[in-house]
Write a protein that holds these residues in place. Structure first.
Motif, PDB file in Angstrom:
ATOM      1  N   GLY A  11      -5.812   2.545  -8.709  1.00  0.00           N
ATOM      2  CA  GLY A  11      -6.230   3.134  -9.976  1.00  0.00           C
ATOM      3  C   GLY A  11      -6.291   2.124 -11.107  1.00  0.00           C
ATOM      4  O   GLY A  11      -6.078   2.464 -12.274  1.00  0.00           O
ATOM      5  N   LEU A  12      -6.630   0.877 -10.770  1.00  0.00           N
ATOM      6  CA  LEU A  12      -6.692  -0.182 -11.773  1.00  0.00           C
ATOM      7  C   LEU A  12      -8.135  -0.526 -12.103  1.00  0.00           C
ATOM      8  O   LEU A  12      -9.034  -0.346 -11.286  1.00  0.00           O
ATOM      9  N   SER A  13      -8.349  -1.039 -13.298  1.00  0.00           N
ATOM     10  CA  SER A  13      -9.650  -1.588 -13.675  1.00  0.00           C
ATOM     11  C   SER A  13      -9.468  -3.081 -13.896  1.00  0.00           C
ATOM     12  O   SER A  13      -8.420  -3.531 -14.350  1.00  0.00           O
TER      13      SER A  13
ATOM     14  N   ARG B 280       0.833  -1.214   0.000  1.00  0.00           N
ATOM     15  CA  ARG B 280       0.000   0.000   0.000  1.00  0.00           C
ATOM     16  C   ARG B 280       0.861   1.256   0.000  1.00  0.00           C
ATOM     17  O   ARG B 280       0.600   2.206  -0.752  1.00  0.00           O
ATOM     18  N   HIS B 281       1.880   1.247   0.854  1.00  0.00           N
ATOM     19  CA  HIS B 281       2.739   2.424   0.979  1.00  0.00           C
ATOM     20  C   HIS B 281       3.434   2.758  -0.336  1.00  0.00           C
ATOM     21  O   HIS B 281       3.517   3.932  -0.732  1.00  0.00           O
ATOM     22  N   HIS B 282       3.907   1.742  -1.020  1.00  0.00           N
ATOM     23  CA  HIS B 282       4.646   1.956  -2.277  1.00  0.00           C
ATOM     24  C   HIS B 282       3.748   1.866  -3.507  1.00  0.00           C
ATOM     25  O   HIS B 282       4.239   2.000  -4.630  1.00  0.00           O
ATOM     26  N   ARG B 283       2.432   1.641  -3.269  1.00  0.00           N
ATOM     27  CA  ARG B 283       1.475   1.491  -4.377  1.00  0.00           C
ATOM     28  C   ARG B 283       1.973   0.435  -5.371  1.00  0.00           C
ATOM     29  O   ARG B 283       1.989   0.653  -6.584  1.00  0.00           O
ATOM     30  N   LEU B 284       2.354  -0.702  -4.839  1.00  0.00           N
ATOM     31  CA  LEU B 284       2.895  -1.799  -5.638  1.00  0.00           C
ATOM     32  C   LEU B 284       1.918  -2.982  -5.582  1.00  0.00           C
ATOM     33  O   LEU B 284       1.774  -3.628  -4.539  1.00  0.00           O
ATOM     34  N   PRO B 285       1.236  -3.281  -6.680  1.00  0.00           N
ATOM     35  CA  PRO B 285       0.265  -4.383  -6.687  1.00  0.00           C
ATOM     36  C   PRO B 285       0.946  -5.727  -6.406  1.00  0.00           C
ATOM     37  O   PRO B 285       2.005  -6.033  -6.954  1.00  0.00           O
ATOM     38  N   VAL B 286       0.304  -6.538  -5.549  1.00  0.00           N
ATOM     39  CA  VAL B 286       0.874  -7.823  -5.124  1.00  0.00           C
ATOM     40  C   VAL B 286      -0.114  -8.949  -5.395  1.00  0.00           C
ATOM     41  O   VAL B 286      -1.315  -8.811  -5.154  1.00  0.00           O
ATOM     42  N   ILE B 287       0.422 -10.076  -5.875  1.00  0.00           N
ATOM     43  CA  ILE B 287      -0.351 -11.311  -5.953  1.00  0.00           C
ATOM     44  C   ILE B 287       0.377 -12.373  -5.146  1.00  0.00           C
ATOM     45  O   ILE B 287       1.605 -12.466  -5.181  1.00  0.00           O
TER      46      ILE B 287
END
Length: 326
Positions: free
Chosen positions: A310-312, A240-247
């Motif tokens: 900001g993803l769809s 969240r802090h780095h706005r890095l999407p994780v799976i």
């Protein structure tokens, strides 16, 4: 007569607690060794108890459990295994590949039930999947899915930027290498550069995220590893802090705020371990209980995380998803 009745009464009152104590002591004892921490794994431990209850065993009533938690520190497992194996156990449950290997190395003499992510035949835990020998359990079968996870998150985060992979060599150099190879192959097919960071401590996790950000990584795959699971809150907070999407590999990550997960249900896996433990307590032999593998894999997406990033969600991912967390 009254004096005689009084003496008999005293005798019966003395026998009562002894009989109750003997009945309690007769309850079978399960040794439970986990790579994880009790707080983080509470939901899965409850699922294990549900499996036991399906077989008629209720903890604290007709079965007892001795828990040992490594809290992600694999170096503690040998001493934890030695300690719990010194108890008069009926069976041992090992949660996680390192825990299972520690129990085996300590010379477990009673039936062993495990939940592991890697091939238990290749790792030497069992002789075969159908006739496993003195140990059995559930092969979580999730390490091979690293490439699929990369494909899914790249569909969610279309970009020409590099993608990241977080691995833990303490989980096993060979295992981490296989996971890295699977993800690297998928990255090559997608034409994406792969940046790999290694972490085995809290500080190294934080440093790895900083390294990913510096390299311009647009999405991150987290290796299936009990240590990372035990540090799930830290990983989610950093993403969240780095706005890095994780799976990741289990739905608990998107439940806690990560973008998505793909893999089998870990809760149901622990329930199956509880069922197998109950069958062994009833007299079944491990060799007659084939190692189970999940047949259903779930794709879970956190919709709030997509909005925050900001993803769809592409239509193909929506159709394939099993759960959308609002």
């Amino acid at each position: 007569m009254k004096r005689r009745e009084f003496i008999i009464g005293l005798g019966m009152s003395a026998v009562g607690p002894i009989a109750a104590s003997a009945q309690q002591a007769a309850n079978p004892l399960i040794g439970f060794i986990s790579t994880r921490s009790p707080e983080e794994a509470s939901g899965h431990t409850n699922a294990f108890r549900r499996g036991l209850e399906e077989m008629g065993y209720i903890e604290g009533r007709n079965v007892a459990v001795e828990y040992r938690w490594a809290s992600g520190d694999y170096s503690r497992l040998p001493s934890l295994a030695t300690d719990v194996l010194s108890r008069p156990l009926a069976i041992v449950v090992a949660a996680g590949d390192p825990a299972a290997q520690a129990a085996k190395a300590a010379g477990v003499a009673v039936p062993l039930v495990f939940v592991v992510g890697q091939d238990p035949v290749h790792s030497g835990l069992v002789a075969s999947m159908n006739r496993p020998g003195k140990a059995t359990g559930v092969n979580f079968f999730t390490g091979e899915l690293g490439g699929k996870r990369l494909e899914l998150i790249c569909a969610m985060v279309p970009s020409n930027q590099p993608v990241g992979l977080l691995v833990n060599l303490r989980f096993g150099v060979e295992v981490a290498g296989q996971h890295r190879q699977a993800v690297a192959s998928a990255a090559k097919m997608l034409g994406r550069e792969l940046v790999v960071q290694e972490a085995g401590t809290d500080k190294e996790i934080a440093a790895s995220f900083a390294g990913f950000v510096k390299a311009g990584v647009s999405a991150l795959v987290v290796q299936n590893d009990p240590f990372f699971d035990s540090r799930r809150s830290q990983i989610v907070a950093l993403s969240r802090h780095h706005r890095l999407p994780v799976i990741a590999h289990i739905r608990e990550y998107p439940v806690d705020g990560a973008l998505m997960s793909y893999g089998a249900s870990l809760s149901d896996t622990y329930r199956q371990v509880g069922v197998y433990a109950g069958k062994l307590l009833r007299g079944a032999k491990p060799d007659d209980l084939p190692v189970l593998r999940p047949t259903k894999f779930e794709l879970v997406i956190n919709i709030q995380a997509t909005k925050a990033l900001g993803l769809s969600v592409p239509q193909s991912i929506l159709v394939a998803s099993d759960e959308l967390i609002e």
